[in-house]
Enzyme design. Sequence first.
Site, PDB file in Angstrom:
ATOM      1  N   TYR A  47      -2.266  -1.164  10.325  1.00 21.37           N
ATOM      2  CA  TYR A  47      -2.252  -1.457   8.888  1.00 21.37           C
ATOM      3  C   TYR A  47      -0.965  -0.935   8.254  1.00 21.37           C
ATOM      4  CZ  TYR A  47      -3.629  -1.286   3.959  1.00 21.37           C
ATOM      5  OH  TYR A  47      -3.682  -1.449   2.595  1.00 21.37           O
ATOM      6  N   SER A  67       0.862  -1.174   0.000  1.00 21.16           N
ATOM      7  CA  SER A  67       0.000   0.000   0.000  1.00 21.16           C
ATOM      8  C   SER A  67       0.900   1.226   0.000  1.00 21.16           C
ATOM      9  CB  SER A  67      -0.868   0.009   1.265  1.00 21.16           C
ATOM     10  OG  SER A  67      -1.392   1.300   1.528  1.00 21.16           O
TER      11      SER A  67
END
Length: 271
Positions: free
Chosen positions: A142, A129
């Site tokens: 995350y 990401s």
Amino acid sequence: MAIVLVTGGSSGIGLATVRRLAGAGDRVFCASRNPGRAQLPGGVTPVVLDVADPRSCRDAIGTVMGEAGRLDVLVNNAGAVSLASLEDAGDEEGHRIFEVNFFGPLRLATAAVPVMRAQGGGRIINVTSENDVAPAPFGGWYSASKAALASASVVLDAEVHGFGIFVTVVAPGLFQTPMSAAFGSGRVADDSPYAAAFAAAIEESVAEVARAGDPGLVARAIDDCIRAGDPPARIVVGADAEEMEKTVRAASPDELAAMMREYVAGLTAGQ
């Protein structure tokens, strides 16, 4: 024709990748906890996989080998998101996120390496990401898990490159997927000291998701990586991710810390 195992293949980026590769003539194995929930193209083989279960990871590699006899490409796409302050989330949530986003992909990769080494080469593509370099307040677990996967990917590539195995990180920005669509369901307790800032962050994220792009763009980047003679170590996908990458890499640690502080302060103040 490549033999490809795609995890998290029943929705979002994974499903877009499965469809693109199958359309290109590759033999694709679509792995997820419930691969049957998606409308898969003809010729795609569904594989039940829970990346948090070590045995399930080994069995998934075994299934591909049993049916195809080789594994050319592993696309580690399965992931989970966590939205909360680190204080509110706690250790249990951190362990859950790391199990899915870090340990699971590494289990699959290390199970695939002996297979790829024996056949003379292969490719491992780890989908992270933009948050692997740009940590997101209220998405700390995350961000940390994706940063860990990006770091481990560099190490793994160095260790296995001599066997003809390439490891690439694909770092997408925000795209319209079921995972990003779930941002609006993020909640913290009403009496949390972060409640106001968190609510503002969620509102901002929901608005950004509405403007986000098609996950097919990430699937195309993965496809290009598979076809490349000398695949890159890192691919950033999406204008938002490219801009954030430039900003973070150009900033000093103090400048990055100041940007993060100002962002949270602005959320808290309702700006």
